[in-house]
Write a protein that holds these residues in place. Sequence first.
Motif, PDB file in Angstrom:
ATOM      1  N   ARG A 140       0.716  -1.069   0.074  1.00  0.00           N
ATOM      2  CA  ARG A 140      -0.174  -0.090   0.031  1.00  0.00           C
ATOM      3  C   ARG A 140       0.744   1.192  -0.106  1.00  0.00           C
ATOM      4  N   SER A 141       1.943   1.312   0.802  1.00  0.00           N
ATOM      5  CA  SER A 141       2.700   2.527   0.951  1.00  0.00           C
ATOM      6  C   SER A 141       3.410   2.629  -0.224  1.00  0.00           C
ATOM      7  N   ASP A 145       1.126   3.966  -2.966  1.00  0.00           N
ATOM      8  CA  ASP A 145       0.949   5.375  -2.715  1.00  0.00           C
ATOM      9  C   ASP A 145       1.915   6.282  -2.861  1.00  0.00           C
ATOM     10  N   ARG A 193       2.297   5.752  -7.671  1.00  0.00           N
ATOM     11  CA  ARG A 193       1.091   5.309  -8.083  1.00  0.00           C
ATOM     12  C   ARG A 193       1.009   5.337  -9.608  1.00  0.00           C
ATOM     13  N   SER A 225      -5.704  -2.993   3.275  1.00  0.00           N
ATOM     14  CA  SER A 225      -4.751  -2.479   2.983  1.00  0.00           C
ATOM     15  C   SER A 225      -4.798  -2.008   1.425  1.00  0.00           C
ATOM     16  N   LEU A 226      -5.201  -2.683   0.769  1.00  0.00           N
ATOM     17  CA  LEU A 226      -5.068  -2.509  -0.855  1.00  0.00           C
ATOM     18  C   LEU A 226      -6.644  -1.902  -1.302  1.00  0.00           C
ATOM     19  N   ARG A 270      -6.867   0.398  -4.603  1.00  0.00           N
ATOM     20  CA  ARG A 270      -5.619   0.295  -5.187  1.00  0.00           C
ATOM     21  C   ARG A 270      -5.575  -0.935  -6.003  1.00  0.00           C
TER      22      ARG A 270
END
Length: 386
Positions: free
Chosen positions: A87-88, A91, A94, A116-117, A120
């Motif tokens: 996730r980090s 972000d 992207r 978490s996703l 995304r």
Amino acid sequence: MLKRQIEDNIRKQLKHFPCVVILGPRQVGKTTLSKSLMPKAKYFDLERSSTNALFTKNAESLLEAHSDDCVLIDEIQRMPTIFPLLRSLIDEKRKPARFILTGSASPEILKGASESLAGRAIYFNLNPLGIMEMPDSITVQQHWLKGGFPTPALLKNAKARYHWMDSFITTYIERDLPFLFDMKFSTITMRKLWTMMAHVNGSILNAESLGRSLDITGTTLKKYLDYLEAAFIIKKLPPFYVNIGKRLVKSPKLYINDSGILHFLLNIHTEKELYSHPAAGNSWESYIISQIQYAKNSRIDMHYYRTQAGTECDLILTNGHEVKACIEIKLSKSPDITRGFYQSIEDLKCKNNFIIGSQTADYTLKNNIKLVDISTFIKKYLPKIK
């Protein structure tokens, strides 16, 4: 490599989403498909102990070093702690097709994946090969017998197919299920459960009775079945019980998703054995339901309908509370329309009604009920059910 129906849609979504997750049972072709989608992707297999150790020690640096590449991570459930890192990284940078992940359990079970996703990632289920994905040389009857896992489906040698199935089930019981769900159980009990599921395939689930047969509680039995469903081995088909003024059965029906696994557990190895087996009718019903499940629009849900008085419809396709189709499944070459099916149609006020038989057909019976084969239903009628 056989063309998979979801392939074009995944290619389209890779142009928009930074992460694509492909889920499905083991040995169904997730890795093969993923590599064909992005041949130049940097590949990591978390089932390899060396790769797993590398990720455990320094996953962040390793993935940051490939920030300009598409990274394919196989069997992501082996390291659920990686989801916050993904996730980090997404972000921070992207861009489309940054990650392709494969997994052998549904996202609801993969710890932290869905949270978490969120926003995304887009998820796809890769099922065993459906009848529309098989080579023309393989008949519906052969597909029904062998199932849709690519290796046994294409094997001509029955003994080799037997050994593949035996190894597949043993690996799931002894290694995959304990790891996937952090569960402890007797492997003897779990093997018995698989066999018993085959014998009650297509029946309404009675967890307490099935649990007693295995000397476990109904609660434990339900937990085991939840895990097996999350691992894409079985399907619990829920009843349709919107209030229509009837006393309805409210327990799910239990089905083994792949007919090849079902037939192995029933010790059926040839078409002759299959047609003469007492479970042939339930097996055909299970096969048809799985083929529709693989091919249907994701907005369409599947149920069965049964009243306490015995009125029953094998399969109902719904969108929300709206009944879109009623389907009766018959192995007979010349199926009759049962009184129970007529009554189901009347109860549910459904206009699209089908009998799916075992012979090639596409014509209308009484009361505008269509008799069709599974291939015709999937190609001609299922796309119109929305």
